[in-house]
Design an enzyme around this catalytic site. Sequence first.
Site, PDB file in Angstrom:
ATOM      1  N   CYS A 130      51.925  59.293  62.255  1.00 40.55           N
ATOM      2  CA  CYS A 130      52.066  58.094  61.424  1.00 40.55           C
ATOM      3  C   CYS A 130      53.251  58.225  60.464  1.00 40.55           C
ATOM      4  O   CYS A 130      54.384  58.295  60.919  1.00 40.55           O
ATOM      5  CB  CYS A 130      50.745  57.779  60.724  1.00 40.55           C
ATOM      6  SG  CYS A 130      50.619  56.054  60.284  1.00 40.55           S
TER       7      CYS A 130
ATOM      8  N   HIS B 108      46.422  58.304  64.046  1.00 41.12           N
ATOM      9  CA  HIS B 108      45.826  59.385  63.246  1.00 41.12           C
ATOM     10  C   HIS B 108      44.865  60.228  64.076  1.00 41.12           C
ATOM     11  O   HIS B 108      43.652  60.044  63.981  1.00 41.12           O
ATOM     12  CB  HIS B 108      45.090  58.785  62.043  1.00 41.12           C
ATOM     13  CG  HIS B 108      45.990  58.312  60.975  1.00 41.12           C
ATOM     14  ND1 HIS B 108      46.340  59.071  59.891  1.00 41.12           N
ATOM     15  CD2 HIS B 108      46.650  57.145  60.845  1.00 41.12           C
ATOM     16  CE1 HIS B 108      47.170  58.402  59.117  1.00 41.12           C
ATOM     17  NE2 HIS B 108      47.374  57.216  59.676  1.00 41.12           N
TER      18      HIS B 108
ATOM     19  N   GLU C 143      43.861  63.060  63.623  1.00 43.09           N
ATOM     20  CA  GLU C 143      43.016  63.939  62.791  1.00 43.09           C
ATOM     21  C   GLU C 143      41.755  63.214  62.297  1.00 43.09           C
ATOM     22  O   GLU C 143      40.864  63.845  61.755  1.00 43.09           O
ATOM     23  CB  GLU C 143      43.827  64.473  61.600  1.00 43.09           C
ATOM     24  CG  GLU C 143      44.012  63.540  60.423  1.00 43.09           C
ATOM     25  CD  GLU C 143      45.011  62.393  60.652  1.00 43.09           C
ATOM     26  OE1 GLU C 143      45.468  62.210  61.802  1.00 43.09           O
ATOM     27  OE2 GLU C 143      45.296  61.670  59.689  1.00 43.09           O
TER      28      GLU C 143
HETATM   29  N1  GLN Z   1      52.757  52.598  56.431  1.00 49.11           N
HETATM   30  C1  GLN Z   1      52.984  53.959  56.075  1.00 49.11           C
HETATM   31  C2  GLN Z   1      54.463  54.215  55.824  1.00 49.11           C
HETATM   32  O1  GLN Z   1      55.262  53.404  56.163  1.00 49.11           O
HETATM   33  C3  GLN Z   1      52.483  54.896  57.152  1.00 49.11           C
HETATM   34  C4  GLN Z   1      50.994  54.735  57.299  1.00 49.11           C
HETATM   35  C5  GLN Z   1      50.251  55.979  57.640  1.00 49.11           C
HETATM   36  O2  GLN Z   1      50.772  57.090  57.631  1.00 49.11           O
HETATM   37  N2  GLN Z   1      48.972  55.785  57.876  1.00 49.11           N
HETATM   38  O3  GLN Z   1      54.828  55.219  55.283  1.00 49.11           O
END
Ligand code: GLN
Length: 196
Positions: free
Chosen positions: A85, A172, A174
């Site tokens: 992410c 995610h 995890e």
């Molecule tokens: N929207 C977040 C960002 O742009 C990332 C979201 C996440 O890691 N769950 O940094």
Amino acid sequence: MTATTDAPLIGVVALQGGFAAHERMLRGLGARVREVRTPADLEGLEGLVWPGGESTTMTLAVEREGLAEPLRALVADGTPVFGTCAGMIMLDRAHLGLLDVLCRRNAFGRQLHSFEADLHVPGVTDGQEPIRAVFIRAPWVREAGPDVEVLAEVDGHPVAVRQGNLLAVSFHPELSDDVRLHRRFLELVLARRGDR
Ligand code: GLN
């Protein structure tokens, strides 16, 4: 499996975000884990996990701690890195420039805070059930260079990629009890050990 001195030493970037769940998962797979906040914490790592969170905050912390150059050296040395992410965003061309992709942040729409999708990932779910992937304000990959292998997509947008020893997913892994991606990452770490 319990961690032994022979167990791989994996760093988990702990500047901000969801590092604790990654640590639990890695320890459950027998790895030794070290939280990474400063360049000194990178010393001797065999792999690095970059958790989700908020990439703007992470960028400020990387600058504050002077982590960019030591991280580039770690990757140039062939150390496997697994970004999830915001961790995927941090690896892209617009951030640390370690992975030859450009991400679109919050790509699935601001209003859509989170969703789940079943994903098949080659080399991870072959002949098995898909991964139930949890997406939270997730990015997608909007551009990828020729050396980047797209492992999974949602609505035609890459959400899991690999480039050599760099693995990145926009969800995610995890946040479930499915350890297969982390196990795959540890396989990359152990394979590199065998190469040295
Ligand atoms: N929207 C977040 C960002 O742009 C990332 C979201 C996440 O890691 N769950 O940094």
